[in-house]
Design a protein around this motif. Structure first.
Motif, PDB file in Angstrom:
ATOM      1  N   GLU A 154       0.835  -1.195   0.000  1.00  0.00           N
ATOM      2  CA  GLU A 154       0.000   0.000   0.000  1.00  0.00           C
ATOM      3  C   GLU A 154       0.876   1.253   0.000  1.00  0.00           C
ATOM      4  O   GLU A 154       1.820   1.360   0.777  1.00  0.00           O
ATOM      5  N   ALA A 155       0.563   2.194  -0.897  1.00  0.00           N
ATOM      6  CA  ALA A 155       1.311   3.455  -0.947  1.00  0.00           C
ATOM      7  C   ALA A 155       0.831   4.425   0.123  1.00  0.00           C
ATOM      8  O   ALA A 155       1.635   5.128   0.751  1.00  0.00           O
ATOM      9  N   ASN A 156      -0.471   4.487   0.333  1.00  0.00           N
ATOM     10  CA  ASN A 156      -1.058   5.493   1.219  1.00  0.00           C
ATOM     11  C   ASN A 156      -0.883   5.107   2.684  1.00  0.00           C
ATOM     12  O   ASN A 156      -1.342   4.049   3.116  1.00  0.00           O
ATOM     13  N   GLU A 157      -0.237   5.969   3.459  1.00  0.00           N
ATOM     14  CA  GLU A 157       0.052   5.627   4.848  1.00  0.00           C
ATOM     15  C   GLU A 157      -1.215   5.543   5.701  1.00  0.00           C
ATOM     16  O   GLU A 157      -1.261   4.797   6.685  1.00  0.00           O
ATOM     17  N   TYR A 158      -2.262   6.290   5.334  1.00  0.00           N
ATOM     18  CA  TYR A 158      -3.496   6.254   6.114  1.00  0.00           C
ATOM     19  C   TYR A 158      -4.270   4.959   5.861  1.00  0.00           C
ATOM     20  O   TYR A 158      -4.851   4.387   6.787  1.00  0.00           O
ATOM     21  N   TRP A 159      -4.268   4.493   4.616  1.00  0.00           N
ATOM     22  CA  TRP A 159      -4.865   3.190   4.339  1.00  0.00           C
ATOM     23  C   TRP A 159      -4.057   2.086   5.006  1.00  0.00           C
ATOM     24  O   TRP A 159      -4.621   1.089   5.495  1.00  0.00           O
ATOM     25  N   ALA A 160      -2.733   2.250   5.033  1.00  0.00           N
ATOM     26  CA  ALA A 160      -1.890   1.249   5.710  1.00  0.00           C
ATOM     27  C   ALA A 160      -2.262   1.170   7.190  1.00  0.00           C
ATOM     28  O   ALA A 160      -2.331   0.076   7.771  1.00  0.00           O
ATOM     29  N   LYS A 161      -2.524   2.334   7.817  1.00  0.00           N
ATOM     30  CA  LYS A 161      -2.946   2.345   9.221  1.00  0.00           C
ATOM     31  C   LYS A 161      -4.324   1.705   9.376  1.00  0.00           C
ATOM     32  O   LYS A 161      -4.581   0.971  10.345  1.00  0.00           O
ATOM     33  N   TYR A 162      -5.206   2.000   8.441  1.00  0.00           N
ATOM     34  CA  TYR A 162      -6.543   1.396   8.496  1.00  0.00           C
ATOM     35  C   TYR A 162      -6.441  -0.131   8.458  1.00  0.00           C
ATOM     36  O   TYR A 162      -7.088  -0.833   9.255  1.00  0.00           O
ATOM     37  N   TYR A 163      -5.640  -0.649   7.523  1.00  0.00           N
ATOM     38  CA  TYR A 163      -5.493  -2.106   7.421  1.00  0.00           C
ATOM     39  C   TYR A 163      -4.808  -2.678   8.661  1.00  0.00           C
ATOM     40  O   TYR A 163      -5.077  -3.819   9.054  1.00  0.00           O
ATOM     41  N   GLN A 164      -3.946  -1.902   9.275  1.00  0.00           N
ATOM     42  CA  GLN A 164      -3.308  -2.360  10.505  1.00  0.00           C
ATOM     43  C   GLN A 164      -4.358  -2.586  11.591  1.00  0.00           C
ATOM     44  O   GLN A 164      -4.330  -3.599  12.301  1.00  0.00           O
ATOM     45  N   VAL A 165      -5.298  -1.643  11.703  1.00  0.00           N
ATOM     46  CA  VAL A 165      -6.379  -1.783  12.677  1.00  0.00           C
ATOM     47  C   VAL A 165      -7.251  -2.994  12.328  1.00  0.00           C
ATOM     48  O   VAL A 165      -7.572  -3.819  13.191  1.00  0.00           O
ATOM     49  N   ALA A 166      -7.633  -3.085  11.057  1.00  0.00           N
ATOM     50  CA  ALA A 166      -8.507  -4.180  10.630  1.00  0.00           C
ATOM     51  C   ALA A 166      -7.859  -5.539  10.875  1.00  0.00           C
ATOM     52  O   ALA A 166      -8.510  -6.481  11.357  1.00  0.00           O
ATOM     53  N   ASP A 167      -6.571  -5.654  10.563  1.00  0.00           N
ATOM     54  CA  ASP A 167      -5.886  -6.931  10.753  1.00  0.00           C
ATOM     55  C   ASP A 167      -5.661  -7.245  12.225  1.00  0.00           C
ATOM     56  O   ASP A 167      -5.614  -8.417  12.620  1.00  0.00           O
ATOM     57  N   ALA A 168      -5.508  -6.196  13.033  1.00  0.00           N
ATOM     58  CA  ALA A 168      -5.382  -6.422  14.470  1.00  0.00           C
ATOM     59  C   ALA A 168      -6.666  -7.024  15.024  1.00  0.00           C
ATOM     60  O   ALA A 168      -6.641  -7.899  15.898  1.00  0.00           O
ATOM     61  N   ILE A 169      -7.801  -6.564  14.504  1.00  0.00           N
ATOM     62  CA  ILE A 169      -9.087  -7.088  14.949  1.00  0.00           C
ATOM     63  C   ILE A 169      -9.287  -8.522  14.454  1.00  0.00           C
ATOM     64  O   ILE A 169      -9.687  -9.409  15.212  1.00  0.00           O
ATOM     65  N   ARG A 170      -9.017  -8.747  13.181  1.00  0.00           N
ATOM     66  CA  ARG A 170      -9.307 -10.050  12.581  1.00  0.00           C
ATOM     67  C   ARG A 170      -8.285 -11.116  12.955  1.00  0.00           C
ATOM     68  O   ARG A 170      -8.643 -12.270  13.210  1.00  0.00           O
ATOM     69  N   TYR A 171      -6.987 -10.727  12.961  1.00  0.00           N
ATOM     70  CA  TYR A 171      -5.920 -11.734  13.085  1.00  0.00           C
ATOM     71  C   TYR A 171      -5.066 -11.576  14.343  1.00  0.00           C
ATOM     72  O   TYR A 171      -4.169 -12.383  14.570  1.00  0.00           O
ATOM     73  N   ASN A 172      -5.339 -10.540  15.144  1.00  0.00           N
ATOM     74  CA  ASN A 172      -4.485 -10.240  16.297  1.00  0.00           C
ATOM     75  C   ASN A 172      -3.027 -10.066  15.876  1.00  0.00           C
ATOM     76  O   ASN A 172      -2.099 -10.558  16.513  1.00  0.00           O
ATOM     77  N   ARG A 173      -2.839  -9.345  14.760  1.00  0.00           N
ATOM     78  CA  ARG A 173      -1.494  -9.069  14.255  1.00  0.00           C
ATOM     79  C   ARG A 173      -1.371  -7.594  13.906  1.00  0.00           C
ATOM     80  O   ARG A 173      -2.256  -7.031  13.245  1.00  0.00           O
ATOM     81  N   SER A 174      -0.284  -6.969  14.347  1.00  0.00           N
ATOM     82  CA  SER A 174      -0.014  -5.575  13.979  1.00  0.00           C
ATOM     83  C   SER A 174       1.355  -5.436  13.318  1.00  0.00           C
ATOM     84  O   SER A 174       1.891  -4.340  13.216  1.00  0.00           O
ATOM     85  N   ASP A 175       1.931  -6.583  12.900  1.00  0.00           N
ATOM     86  CA  ASP A 175       3.243  -6.517  12.261  1.00  0.00           C
ATOM     87  C   ASP A 175       3.121  -5.838  10.898  1.00  0.00           C
ATOM     88  O   ASP A 175       2.070  -5.847  10.261  1.00  0.00           O
ATOM     89  N   GLY A 176       4.210  -5.221  10.465  1.00  0.00           N
ATOM     90  CA  GLY A 176       4.203  -4.535   9.175  1.00  0.00           C
ATOM     91  C   GLY A 176       5.587  -4.066   8.798  1.00  0.00           C
ATOM     92  O   GLY A 176       6.536  -4.130   9.588  1.00  0.00           O
ATOM     93  N   SER A 177       5.701  -3.586   7.565  1.00  0.00           N
ATOM     94  CA  SER A 177       7.025  -3.201   7.062  1.00  0.00           C
ATOM     95  C   SER A 177       6.930  -1.988   6.144  1.00  0.00           C
ATOM     96  O   SER A 177       5.862  -1.640   5.630  1.00  0.00           O
ATOM     97  N   LEU A 178       8.072  -1.373   5.963  1.00  0.00           N
ATOM     98  CA  LEU A 178       8.251  -0.282   5.004  1.00  0.00           C
ATOM     99  C   LEU A 178       9.407  -0.664   4.099  1.00  0.00           C
ATOM    100  O   LEU A 178      10.464  -1.105   4.577  1.00  0.00           O
ATOM    101  N   ILE A 179       9.213  -0.507   2.805  1.00  0.00           N
ATOM    102  CA  ILE A 179      10.288  -0.753   1.837  1.00  0.00           C
ATOM    103  C   ILE A 179      10.560   0.558   1.110  1.00  0.00           C
ATOM    104  O   ILE A 179       9.644   1.172   0.554  1.00  0.00           O
ATOM    105  N   ARG A 180      11.812   0.992   1.136  1.00  0.00           N
ATOM    106  CA  ARG A 180      12.210   2.238   0.472  1.00  0.00           C
ATOM    107  C   ARG A 180      13.418   1.950  -0.424  1.00  0.00           C
ATOM    108  O   ARG A 180      14.401   1.342   0.026  1.00  0.00           O
TER     109      ARG A 180
END
Length: 215
Positions: A154-180
């Protein structure tokens, strides 16, 4: 503060607060097994990587994660490519991904132009990445970066945060990465030439990422 930026700031704060509430209510996270970023291939295409040590003061700012910072020179003498990957197994304790658009100005690089690029790389679904042309004195660099977690880029940081919340609810996971990924523009070189260099390198990097960023 610009009203648009203020709205984005409030959205980010709200999402972070919501993340904290849901993660606090869930049990301990157990992210899937993964290889350490230090084992990421040094040989990509015709390039052979050279690790950059990350200074301790920068590590303290980055937080408790796994990081890779590596230079990939071109054996033909063409401009090199710089790869930075940050992975957090959990973002519930305050450790979170830092947006390059905020970090680059702090290092003296200022944006001249920004856009998004469609990435079509082998072995992964198409996705969009942020593209920034930045400058420091007479130097120019082209930057591509995106956020990646759970088989989603995901390029958009706000959508990335949204998915972080959604995945925390569904999967109990908040792991993530940034590639530059960045490259300098040689004297007289145009953006399109530098862009093609980055896109070719992205095509060599993305098929490798699933070993280091759990799906």
């Amino acid at each position: 503060m610009n009203p648009r930026r203020h709205a984005r700031f409030l959205m980010a704060v709200s999402l972070l607060a919501l993340t904290a509430v849901f993660l606090h209510a869930r049990g301990r996270e157990i992210p899937p097994a993964r290889a350490p970023l230090s084992s990421f291939p040094k040989a990509l295409g015709t390039r052979s990587g050279i690790d950059y040590p990350i200074p301790e003061d920068i590590r303290q700012v980055l937080g408790n994660g796994d990081f890779l910072w590596r230079l990939y020179p071109d054996p033909t003498g063409a401009p090199d490519v710089d790869l930075f990957v940050a992975y957090f197994a959990s973002q519930r304790a305050g450790d979170t991904l830092h947006s390059p658009k905020n970090c680059l100005p702090g290092d003296g690089w200022f944006p001249i132009q920004s856009d998004e690029q469609e990435i079509n790389a082998p072995g992964v679904p198409p996705f969009r990445a942020n593209e920034y042309l930045v400058a420091k004195n007479s130097e120019r660099r082209l930057v591509l970066y995106w956020y990646q977690a759970h088989n989603r880029a995901e390029a958009n940081e706000y959508w990335a945060k949204y998915y972080q919340v959604a995945d925390a609810i569904r999967y109990n996971r908040s792991d993530g990465s940034l590639i530059r990924i960045t490259t300098p523009l040689a004297h007289g070189e145009g953006m399109e030439s530098a862009r093609q260099r980055l896109l070719q390198f992205v095509g060599e990097v993305t098929p490798q990422l699933s070993r280091y960023i759990p799906q």
